[in-house]
Design an enzyme around this catalytic site. Structure first.
Site, PDB file in Angstrom:
ATOM      1  N   TYR A 105       0.853  -1.193   0.000  1.00 55.45           N
ATOM      2  CA  TYR A 105       0.000   0.000   0.000  1.00 55.45           C
ATOM      3  C   TYR A 105       0.890   1.246   0.000  1.00 55.45           C
ATOM      4  O   TYR A 105       1.545   1.560   0.981  1.00 55.45           O
ATOM      5  CB  TYR A 105      -0.942   0.017   1.207  1.00 55.45           C
ATOM      6  CG  TYR A 105      -1.901  -1.157   1.303  1.00 55.45           C
ATOM      7  CD1 TYR A 105      -2.234  -1.914   0.178  1.00 55.45           C
ATOM      8  CD2 TYR A 105      -2.488  -1.511   2.511  1.00 55.45           C
ATOM      9  CE1 TYR A 105      -3.106  -2.991   0.266  1.00 55.45           C
ATOM     10  CE2 TYR A 105      -3.371  -2.584   2.605  1.00 55.45           C
ATOM     11  CZ  TYR A 105      -3.669  -3.318   1.481  1.00 55.45           C
ATOM     12  OH  TYR A 105      -4.533  -4.378   1.571  1.00 55.45           O
TER      13      TYR A 105
ATOM     14  N   HIS B 220      -0.033 -11.843   1.117  1.00 52.69           N
ATOM     15  CA  HIS B 220      -1.061 -11.080   0.406  1.00 52.69           C
ATOM     16  C   HIS B 220      -1.671 -11.875  -0.755  1.00 52.69           C
ATOM     17  O   HIS B 220      -2.877 -11.843  -0.994  1.00 52.69           O
ATOM     18  CB  HIS B 220      -0.424  -9.782  -0.105  1.00 52.69           C
ATOM     19  CG  HIS B 220      -1.328  -8.601  -0.089  1.00 52.69           C
ATOM     20  ND1 HIS B 220      -0.874  -7.316   0.080  1.00 52.69           N
ATOM     21  CD2 HIS B 220      -2.673  -8.480  -0.239  1.00 52.69           C
ATOM     22  CE1 HIS B 220      -1.900  -6.480   0.038  1.00 52.69           C
ATOM     23  NE2 HIS B 220      -2.994  -7.159  -0.163  1.00 52.69           N
TER      24      HIS B 220
ATOM     25  N   SER C 188     -12.918  -5.065   2.066  1.00 57.65           N
ATOM     26  CA  SER C 188     -13.877  -4.311   1.233  1.00 57.65           C
ATOM     27  C   SER C 188     -15.325  -4.647   1.608  1.00 57.65           C
ATOM     28  O   SER C 188     -16.154  -4.926   0.731  1.00 57.65           O
ATOM     29  CB  SER C 188     -13.626  -4.556  -0.263  1.00 57.65           C
ATOM     30  OG  SER C 188     -12.309  -4.201  -0.624  1.00 57.65           O
TER      31      SER C 188
HETATM   32  N1  LIG Z   1      -6.163  -8.487   1.159  1.00 63.34           N
HETATM   33  C1  LIG Z   1      -6.462  -7.798   0.087  1.00 63.34           C
HETATM   34  O1  LIG Z   1      -6.140  -8.166  -1.043  1.00 63.34           O
HETATM   35  C2  LIG Z   1      -7.230  -6.518   0.253  1.00 63.34           C
HETATM   36  C3  LIG Z   1      -7.824  -5.879  -0.862  1.00 63.34           C
HETATM   37  C4  LIG Z   1      -8.554  -4.714  -0.641  1.00 63.34           C
HETATM   38  C5  LIG Z   1      -8.674  -4.209   0.646  1.00 63.34           C
HETATM   39  N2  LIG Z   1      -8.069  -4.835   1.695  1.00 63.34           N
HETATM   40  C6  LIG Z   1      -8.178  -4.334   3.074  1.00 63.34           C
HETATM   41  O2  LIG Z   1      -9.547  -4.073   3.385  1.00 63.34           O
HETATM   42  C7  LIG Z   1      -9.682  -2.736   3.826  1.00 63.34           C
HETATM   43  C8  LIG Z   1     -11.059  -2.183   3.469  1.00 63.34           C
HETATM   44  O3  LIG Z   1     -11.345  -2.361   2.111  1.00 63.34           O
HETATM   45  P1  LIG Z   1     -11.541  -1.159   1.070  1.00 63.34           P
HETATM   46  O4  LIG Z   1     -10.970   0.091   1.651  1.00 63.34           O
HETATM   47  O5  LIG Z   1     -11.060  -1.671  -0.214  1.00 63.34           O
HETATM   48  O6  LIG Z   1     -13.104  -1.062   0.895  1.00 63.34           O
HETATM   49  P2  LIG Z   1     -14.373  -0.691   1.801  1.00 63.34           P
HETATM   50  O7  LIG Z   1     -14.012  -0.680   3.229  1.00 63.34           O
HETATM   51  O8  LIG Z   1     -15.430  -1.600   1.326  1.00 63.34           O
HETATM   52  O9  LIG Z   1     -14.730   0.771   1.274  1.00 63.34           O
HETATM   53  C9  LIG Z   1     -13.865   1.864   1.439  1.00 63.34           C
HETATM   54  C10 LIG Z   1     -14.428   3.013   0.638  1.00 63.34           C
HETATM   55  O10 LIG Z   1     -15.709   3.360   1.168  1.00 63.34           O
HETATM   56  C11 LIG Z   1     -15.750   4.725   1.532  1.00 63.34           C
HETATM   57  N3  LIG Z   1     -16.509   4.799   2.791  1.00 63.34           N
HETATM   58  C12 LIG Z   1     -16.192   4.241   3.982  1.00 63.34           C
HETATM   59  N4  LIG Z   1     -17.165   4.459   4.885  1.00 63.34           N
HETATM   60  C13 LIG Z   1     -18.109   5.180   4.256  1.00 63.34           C
HETATM   61  C14 LIG Z   1     -19.352   5.708   4.661  1.00 63.34           C
HETATM   62  N5  LIG Z   1     -19.807   5.503   5.898  1.00 63.34           N
HETATM   63  N6  LIG Z   1     -20.076   6.414   3.757  1.00 63.34           N
HETATM   64  C15 LIG Z   1     -19.627   6.604   2.493  1.00 63.34           C
HETATM   65  N7  LIG Z   1     -18.445   6.115   2.039  1.00 63.34           N
HETATM   66  C16 LIG Z   1     -17.698   5.406   2.924  1.00 63.34           C
HETATM   67  C17 LIG Z   1     -14.317   5.143   1.713  1.00 63.34           C
HETATM   68  O11 LIG Z   1     -14.183   6.508   1.397  1.00 63.34           O
HETATM   69  P3  LIG Z   1     -13.816   7.599   2.538  1.00 63.34           P
HETATM   70  O12 LIG Z   1     -12.369   7.439   2.784  1.00 63.34           O
HETATM   71  O13 LIG Z   1     -14.198   8.863   1.894  1.00 63.34           O
HETATM   72  O14 LIG Z   1     -14.665   7.274   3.728  1.00 63.34           O
HETATM   73  C18 LIG Z   1     -13.598   4.265   0.690  1.00 63.34           C
HETATM   74  O15 LIG Z   1     -13.608   4.868  -0.577  1.00 63.34           O
HETATM   75  C19 LIG Z   1      -8.519  -2.019   3.144  1.00 63.34           C
HETATM   76  O16 LIG Z   1      -8.220  -0.812   3.800  1.00 63.34           O
HETATM   77  C20 LIG Z   1      -7.427  -3.041   3.280  1.00 63.34           C
HETATM   78  O17 LIG Z   1      -6.874  -2.989   4.586  1.00 63.34           O
HETATM   79  C21 LIG Z   1      -7.369  -5.987   1.508  1.00 63.34           C
END
Ligand SMILES: NC(=O)c1ccc[n+]([C@@H]2O[C@H](COP(=O)([O-])OP(=O)(O)OC[C@H]3O[C@@H](n4cnc5c(N)ncnc54)[C@H](OP(=O)(O)O)[C@@H]3O)[C@@H](O)[C@H]2O)c1
Length: 316
Positions: free
Chosen positions: A58, A124, A203
């Site tokens: 990241y 990962h 996500s």
């Molecule tokens: N292992 C893997 O391959 C992998 C892949 C992807 C992700 N991950 C992990 O999973 C974590 C979370 O996944 P993600 O960040 O991809 O997706 P997510 O948590 O499903 O969604 C994050 C997105 O939603 C928005 N958001 C969050 N809360 C909100 C709300 N209450 N209202 C409106 N928008 C909102 C955020 O924008 P704002 O910042 O504007 O709130 C951001 O753009 C990552 O940070 C990472 O640690 C791991």
């Protein structure tokens, strides 16, 4: 916040964790705000979040540094999770699972995070060019060396999990799981249950889509990774709106938001699943964490069930 146990680690964590990826990477990285992100991490800990997730890729590297800064005075209050095994090469993110790479990556992650030990270190991706037993053997050696406490996998198949587990216990599996990405429920989540591994749902807000905040592709900045994702094309964004309508019905009935319904749905699946929503904003953090107190009824869950049949576009 209620607690959940992180599989065979025995570690208790707040039922909702915090994913830090989007603070530095993937979602409009040019618009990141490190100081605000550090405040978000601090506020999350204040509110009972203990599982904090990052990865070396990241940024690359900047997210671990950010998390290290945020945890400088609070390291002991969290379960710190990071990952290795993906690198950026010629602008593409590719697996790198050679044992020598894993060992070096862990040393660098410890430095960037400013800690002596990582609580949960995750592979990962499985590198198709390296036997999974070799990568996992290197991960296990990090446990023996005292550099990491527990090891987990990410986006692995049940065959890969079984091969790794024969070498060293797989403590956690992290993969995408949300109202619109349920394929892990078929085989991987049952595998986790059978082998006392926790499932970390990444996500869980559908990369933001399930909150209803994204209704047009041109809302995404030019450097936003989602621009290349099949579900964030103009057509799929429009066609998936019917999913949002179903979530909105439940949200209105429960005086909740769509984000809260999406997270409460993941929480309702099982006690051994921990979602890690990501946000850069304090206001979204507060909204998301309140989902820990939202109990969906059987009728709510039934209403949300058909969503899975109406998703347009692959998750990658
Ligand atoms: N292992 C893997 O391959 C992998 C892949 C992807 C992700 N991950 C992990 O999973 C974590 C979370 O996944 P993600 O960040 O991809 O997706 P997510 O948590 O499903 O969604 C994050 C997105 O939603 C928005 N958001 C969050 N809360 C909100 C709300 N209450 N209202 C409106 N928008 C909102 C955020 O924008 P704002 O910042 O504007 O709130 C951001 O753009 C990552 O940070 C990472 O640690 C791991």
């Amino acid at each position: 916040m209620q607690q959940r146990t992180l599989g065979s680690t025995g570690l208790a964590v707040g039922a909702i964790g915090l994913g830090c990826m989007g603070m530095s990477f993937a979602y409009s990285p040019a618009k990141r705000d490190d100081e605000e992100s550090i405040r978000v991490i601090g506020a999350a800990i204040d509110k009972g979040v203990t599982l904090i997730d990052t990865a070396d890729v990241y940024g690359p590297f900047t997210n671990e540094k950010l998390v290290g800064r945020a945890l400088r005075a609070r390291r002991d209050e969290v379960v710190l999770a990071s990952k290795c095994g993906l690198v950026v090469r010629d602008g593409a993110i590719v697996p790198s699972g050679r044992p020598d790479h894993i060992r070096a990556a862990a040393e660098h992650s410890l430095q960037r995070l400013g800690t002596e030990v990582i609580d949960l270190y995750q592979l990962h991706r499985v590198d198709p060019d390296v036997p999974v037993e070799d990568s996992w053997g290197a991960m296990a050696e990090l446990v023996t060396a005292g550099m990491v406490r527990h090891i987990g996998m990410s986006e692995a198949t049940v065959d890969q999990l079984a091969a790794a587990h024969a070498v060293h216990p797989v403590a956690t599996v992290q993969s995408e799981l949300s109202l619109w990405s349920r394929d892990q429920l078929d085989k991987v989540v049952p595998w986790c249950r059978e082998h006392n591994a926790a499932f970390i749902a990444y996500s869980p807000l559908g990369r933001g889509y399930l909150t209803g905040a994204l209704t047009k592709a041109d809302q995404l900045e030019a450097d936003d990774w989602r621009r290349g994702n099949p579900r964030f094309q103009a057509e799929t964004i429009a066609r998936n709106q019917r999913i949002l309508a179903a979530i909105d019905d439940v949200a209105r009935a429960r005086s909740a938001t769509k984000a809260q319904v999406a997270l409460a749905w993941v929480l309702a699946l099982s006690e051994d699943i921990v979602p890690i929503p990501g946000t850069r904003r304090l206001i979204h953090l507060e909204e998301n964490l309140a989902a820990a107190d939202l109990r969906l009824t059987d009728a709510d869950l039934r209403a949300l069930d058909p969503i899975a049949d109406h998703v347009v576009g692959d998750r990658y």
